[in-house]
Write an enzyme that holds these catalytic residues in place. Sequence first.
Site, PDB file in Angstrom:
ATOM      1  CD  GLU A  43      -2.543   1.122   2.712  1.00 39.75           C
ATOM      2  OE1 GLU A  43      -3.636   1.989   2.801  1.00 39.75           O
ATOM      3  OE2 GLU A  43      -2.262   0.496   3.482  1.00 39.75           O
ATOM      4  CE  LYS A 116      -7.607   1.388   3.694  1.00 38.12           C
ATOM      5  NZ  LYS A 116      -6.206   1.801   4.373  1.00 38.12           N
ATOM      6  CB  CYS A 153      -4.923  -1.407   4.384  1.00 36.03           C
ATOM      7  SG  CYS A 153      -3.828  -1.565   6.088  1.00 36.03           S
TER       8      CYS A 153
END
Length: 291
Positions: A43, A116, A153
Amino acid sequence: MATVTVAATQFACSPDPAENVDRAEALVRQAARRGAQIVQLQELFETPYFCKDQMAELFDLAQPADDHPTLARMQELARELEVVLPVSFFEAANNAYYNSLAIIDADGEMLGLYRKSHIPDGTGYQEKFYFNPGDTGFKVWDTAYARIGCGICWDQWFPECARAMALMGAEILFYPTAIGSEPNDPDFSSADHWQRAMQGHAAANMIPVVASNRIGREDGATCSLTFYGRSFIAGARGEIIASAGDEEAILTADFDFQALRRQRAGWGLFRDRRPDLYTVLMTLDGQNWSE
């Protein structure tokens, strides 16, 4: 294609973005030489993890997806090596900012973006200051080698994310990551919990999972973080096939997705689902106040 070789990478990020992109390219090339056809980078690998602090000037790191120099370079790399690259970057979209992933196919074509969905906010991980909640929804892509699903994540802690991508036909899940020490509790390590959560996604959906983390100590204005690595590849029963420690690493594994598809069908997990009973998952508090 009988089998597909996938790779996870991890490395330490320096303050020099050019150096980090060079390192990322070098690892992709090494992974390709080992036969990897889909390579996951960590990331936000262009810079140190900047979300340790709330600093308005760091919004200058964001760039639009169109004509993004790193994405263009990774497209050229994917085309040259004939590899699929999910590439993490800090996206600017007018007055919105996202923690995004560009999916680059083996011919260099950008298949689309994932933004995300779950944005954390805690000491050392102050992402809500920088990122809008993603508006793409969960997505899967038909690449040259497999139908892939990707989270980013904090997404990896949510079983709903993994299940949604599995229901959409993902054959393998990828998670680029930046996670390490907890400044408010130096004696606590989330490493085992982090890994087990994703092993659970693999086992519950009977789909392999690839997680790529960063390594090294990074100092911010208000705190420091030590990223523990532990990148890994899990098989469709949740077993660890390959894992790293806290060193620079490239991990690879081979999967026969046709065989795995048969196993999923035979096991009956998706046959026996009861979506009509899962409406409680659409609530925050587990209560259906419309009844």
